[in-house]
Design a protein around this motif. Structure first.
Motif, PDB file in Angstrom:
ATOM      1  N   LYS A 198       0.661  -1.168  -0.115  1.00 30.33           N
ATOM      2  CA  LYS A 198      -0.098   0.211   0.027  1.00 30.33           C
ATOM      3  C   LYS A 198       0.745   1.255  -0.051  1.00 30.33           C
ATOM      4  CE  LYS A 198      -4.235   1.872   2.014  1.00 30.33           C
ATOM      5  NZ  LYS A 198      -5.077   1.624   3.275  1.00 30.33           N
ATOM      6  N   VAL A 199       0.669   2.016  -0.925  1.00 25.56           N
ATOM      7  CA  VAL A 199       1.621   3.124  -1.116  1.00 25.56           C
ATOM      8  C   VAL A 199       0.653   4.547  -1.301  1.00 25.56           C
ATOM      9  CG1 VAL A 199       3.300   1.847  -2.152  1.00 25.56           C
ATOM     10  CG2 VAL A 199       1.881   2.880  -3.675  1.00 25.56           C
ATOM     11  N   ALA A 200       1.298   5.762  -1.260  1.00 27.59           N
ATOM     12  CA  ALA A 200       0.670   6.879  -1.487  1.00 27.59           C
ATOM     13  C   ALA A 200       0.246   7.188  -3.040  1.00 27.59           C
ATOM     14  CB  ALA A 200       1.330   7.866  -0.797  1.00 27.59           C
ATOM     15  N   LEU A 201      -1.008   7.794  -3.253  1.00 27.02           N
ATOM     16  CA  LEU A 201      -1.341   7.858  -4.489  1.00 27.02           C
ATOM     17  C   LEU A 201      -0.708   9.100  -5.058  1.00 27.02           C
ATOM     18  CD1 LEU A 201      -3.139   5.808  -6.197  1.00 27.02           C
ATOM     19  CD2 LEU A 201      -5.027   7.477  -5.976  1.00 27.02           C
ATOM     20  N   GLY A 202      -0.106   9.199  -6.318  1.00 31.28           N
ATOM     21  CA  GLY A 202       0.340  10.297  -6.845  1.00 31.28           C
ATOM     22  C   GLY A 202       1.783  10.740  -6.467  1.00 31.28           C
ATOM     23  N   LYS A 203       2.447   9.766  -5.571  1.00 31.89           N
ATOM     24  CA  LYS A 203       3.723  10.432  -5.023  1.00 31.89           C
ATOM     25  C   LYS A 203       5.114   8.998  -5.618  1.00 31.89           C
ATOM     26  CE  LYS A 203       2.102  12.862  -1.083  1.00 31.89           C
ATOM     27  NZ  LYS A 203       2.040  12.961   0.363  1.00 31.89           N
ATOM     28  N   ASP A 204       5.995   9.603  -5.308  1.00 34.99           N
ATOM     29  CA  ASP A 204       7.238   8.680  -5.694  1.00 34.99           C
ATOM     30  C   ASP A 204       7.340   7.565  -4.761  1.00 34.99           C
ATOM     31  OD1 ASP A 204       9.581   7.526  -6.411  1.00 34.99           O
ATOM     32  OD2 ASP A 204      10.780   9.315  -5.860  1.00 34.99           O
ATOM     33  N   THR A 205       7.090   6.338  -4.928  1.00 36.51           N
ATOM     34  CA  THR A 205       6.928   4.931  -4.388  1.00 36.51           C
ATOM     35  C   THR A 205       8.508   4.830  -3.807  1.00 36.51           C
ATOM     36  OG1 THR A 205       7.546   3.561  -6.220  1.00 36.51           O
ATOM     37  CG2 THR A 205       5.159   4.166  -5.756  1.00 36.51           C
ATOM     38  N   GLY A 206       9.425   5.487  -4.258  1.00 34.32           N
ATOM     39  CA  GLY A 206      10.968   5.079  -3.937  1.00 34.32           C
ATOM     40  C   GLY A 206      11.372   3.897  -4.698  1.00 34.32           C
ATOM     41  N   TYR A 207      10.636   3.179  -5.810  1.00 34.85           N
ATOM     42  CA  TYR A 207      11.187   2.403  -6.604  1.00 34.85           C
ATOM     43  C   TYR A 207      11.523   2.848  -7.737  1.00 34.85           C
ATOM     44  CZ  TYR A 207       9.057  -0.641  -3.017  1.00 34.85           C
ATOM     45  OH  TYR A 207       8.890  -1.083  -1.783  1.00 34.85           O
ATOM     46  N   ARG A 208      12.442   2.123  -8.577  1.00 33.46           N
ATOM     47  CA  ARG A 208      13.206   2.613  -9.915  1.00 33.46           C
ATOM     48  C   ARG A 208      13.083   1.377 -10.835  1.00 33.46           C
ATOM     49  NH1 ARG A 208      12.273   6.175  -7.203  1.00 33.46           N
ATOM     50  NH2 ARG A 208      13.611   8.235  -6.460  1.00 33.46           N
ATOM     51  N   CYS A 209      12.964   1.899 -12.037  1.00 30.33           N
ATOM     52  CA  CYS A 209      12.988   0.898 -12.936  1.00 30.33           C
ATOM     53  C   CYS A 209      13.900   1.306 -14.241  1.00 30.33           C
ATOM     54  CB  CYS A 209      11.888   0.380 -13.915  1.00 30.33           C
ATOM     55  SG  CYS A 209      10.617  -0.601 -12.778  1.00 30.33           S
ATOM     56  N   GLN A 210      14.434   0.501 -14.939  1.00 34.01           N
ATOM     57  CA  GLN A 210      15.485   1.131 -15.819  1.00 34.01           C
ATOM     58  C   GLN A 210      15.509   0.191 -17.328  1.00 34.01           C
ATOM     59  OE1 GLN A 210      19.545  -1.087 -14.220  1.00 34.01           O
ATOM     60  NE2 GLN A 210      19.308   1.221 -14.099  1.00 34.01           N
ATOM     61  N   TYR A 211      15.660   0.738 -18.324  1.00 37.90           N
ATOM     62  CA  TYR A 211      16.094   0.179 -19.812  1.00 37.90           C
ATOM     63  C   TYR A 211      17.208   0.514 -20.413  1.00 37.90           C
ATOM     64  CZ  TYR A 211      13.516   3.801 -21.960  1.00 37.90           C
ATOM     65  OH  TYR A 211      13.349   5.091 -22.779  1.00 37.90           O
ATOM     66  N   LEU A 212      17.709  -0.334 -21.332  1.00 42.23           N
ATOM     67  CA  LEU A 212      18.966   0.201 -22.199  1.00 42.23           C
ATOM     68  C   LEU A 212      18.201   0.356 -23.492  1.00 42.23           C
ATOM     69  CD1 LEU A 212      22.070   0.242 -22.406  1.00 42.23           C
ATOM     70  CD2 LEU A 212      21.952  -2.077 -23.069  1.00 42.23           C
ATOM     71  N   ASP A 213      18.232   1.878 -23.886  1.00 43.33           N
ATOM     72  CA  ASP A 213      17.708   2.225 -24.975  1.00 43.33           C
ATOM     73  C   ASP A 213      18.585   2.100 -26.193  1.00 43.33           C
ATOM     74  OD1 ASP A 213      16.564   3.581 -26.920  1.00 43.33           O
ATOM     75  OD2 ASP A 213      16.733   5.604 -25.983  1.00 43.33           O
ATOM     76  N   ALA A 214      17.947   1.222 -27.295  1.00 43.73           N
ATOM     77  CA  ALA A 214      18.712   0.803 -28.187  1.00 43.73           C
ATOM     78  C   ALA A 214      18.403   1.468 -29.483  1.00 43.73           C
ATOM     79  CB  ALA A 214      18.598  -0.643 -28.581  1.00 43.73           C
ATOM     80  N   THR A 215      17.616   2.681 -29.208  1.00 44.52           N
ATOM     81  CA  THR A 215      17.215   3.473 -30.641  1.00 44.52           C
ATOM     82  C   THR A 215      18.145   4.393 -31.348  1.00 44.52           C
ATOM     83  OG1 THR A 215      16.182   5.209 -29.274  1.00 44.52           O
ATOM     84  CG2 THR A 215      14.849   3.348 -29.703  1.00 44.52           C
ATOM     85  N   GLY A 216      19.048   4.796 -30.784  1.00 44.98           N
ATOM     86  CA  GLY A 216      20.155   5.734 -31.068  1.00 44.98           C
ATOM     87  C   GLY A 216      21.442   4.790 -31.405  1.00 44.98           C
ATOM     88  N   ASP A 217      22.498   5.716 -32.058  1.00 45.07           N
ATOM     89  CA  ASP A 217      23.735   5.265 -32.294  1.00 45.07           C
ATOM     90  C   ASP A 217      24.485   4.477 -31.395  1.00 45.07           C
ATOM     91  OD1 ASP A 217      23.255   6.052 -34.840  1.00 45.07           O
ATOM     92  OD2 ASP A 217      24.314   8.127 -34.605  1.00 45.07           O
TER      93      ASP A 217
END
Length: 239
Positions: A198-217
């Protein structure tokens, strides 16, 4: 140093001096190329070192649902009939909203304080949805009530205000992140997070995700913060 250079060139003919200068310039250009990428991208700079998050997201979430999905996919029956009571309609709406927020189908219990919505202009009624043991309270506000006499249809204008907190599911975060970024990413990762929290709505949960963007050079890691909104988890890029 300058005197040494002058003495060296004094012993050379004009042609020999020009040849030496040309060789020195070419050597300098070669050194520069070793430390700087060529403009055509043949030797791109390496990507900046980043801390990889621990959980690899390697596939979609098959049970994921959202606001565009069918009610049957959410495990919901057809919506209430037009002549159903306001309480029935409100509870059905809250049940659907709770499922969309959670993102994974489950049984949702609903109830309103006092047994039903108070149909009176200016009145507030709290109504609760229970998703896997977590209670989420919406507030129903009656803006106006007209009609309702003998043979007259009663018209009710109301607003439904969301709860302060919601349910964040790891499976939903992973599924939404995959759906949004897998086509352009070589790799997707997220923080470790509880199965349900259960987390506050509309606020930073403190969790992160990331991806390796392969669209550029040059591939680059894109880091995103995880927020929970009424529509479920959303991701905002960190700077």
């Amino acid at each position: 140093m300058i005197r040494v250079i002058r003495r060296y060139f004094e012993g050379l003919s004009r042609f020999e001096a020009a040849f030496v200068v040309a060789v020195v310039c070419l050597a300098a250009v070669g050194i520069g190329r070793a430390f700087w990428p060529s403009p055509d991208g043949a030797t791109p700079r390496p990507t900046a070192t980043v801390k990889k998050l621990p959980v690899v997201i390697g596939s979609p979430e098959p049970t994921l649902i959202d606001s565009q999905g069918e009610r049957s996919d959410m495990g919901l029956p057809p919506p209430p009939a037009s002549d159903a009571s306001l309480t029935e309609k409100v509870l059905d709406e809250i049940r659907e909203k709770a499922l969309v927020m959670a993102g994974i189908p489950a049984q949702v219990g609903t109830r309103c304080e006092g047994g039903g919505v108070t149909v009176k202009k200016g009145e507030w009624t709290p109504c609760t949805a229970t998703y896997r043991g977590v209670e989420l309270v919406w507030e129903v506000f009656i803006e106006d009530v007209t009609g309702g006499g003998a043979g007259i249809v009663q018209l009710i204008d109301y607003q439904l205000f969301p709860p302060d907190s919601g349910v964040l599911l790891a499976k939903t975060v992973h599924g939404r992140f995959w759906a949004q970024h897998h086509e352009d990413a070589k790799e997707l990762r997220c923080d470790r997070m509880p199965h349900l929290k259960k987390v506050a709505l509309g606020k930073d949960t403190g969790y992160r995700c990331q991806y390796l963007d392969a669209t550029g050079d040059t591939p680059r890691w894109v880091n995103k913060k995880v927020f929970l909104e009424e529509v479920g988890p959303v991701f905002r890029e960190t700077w």
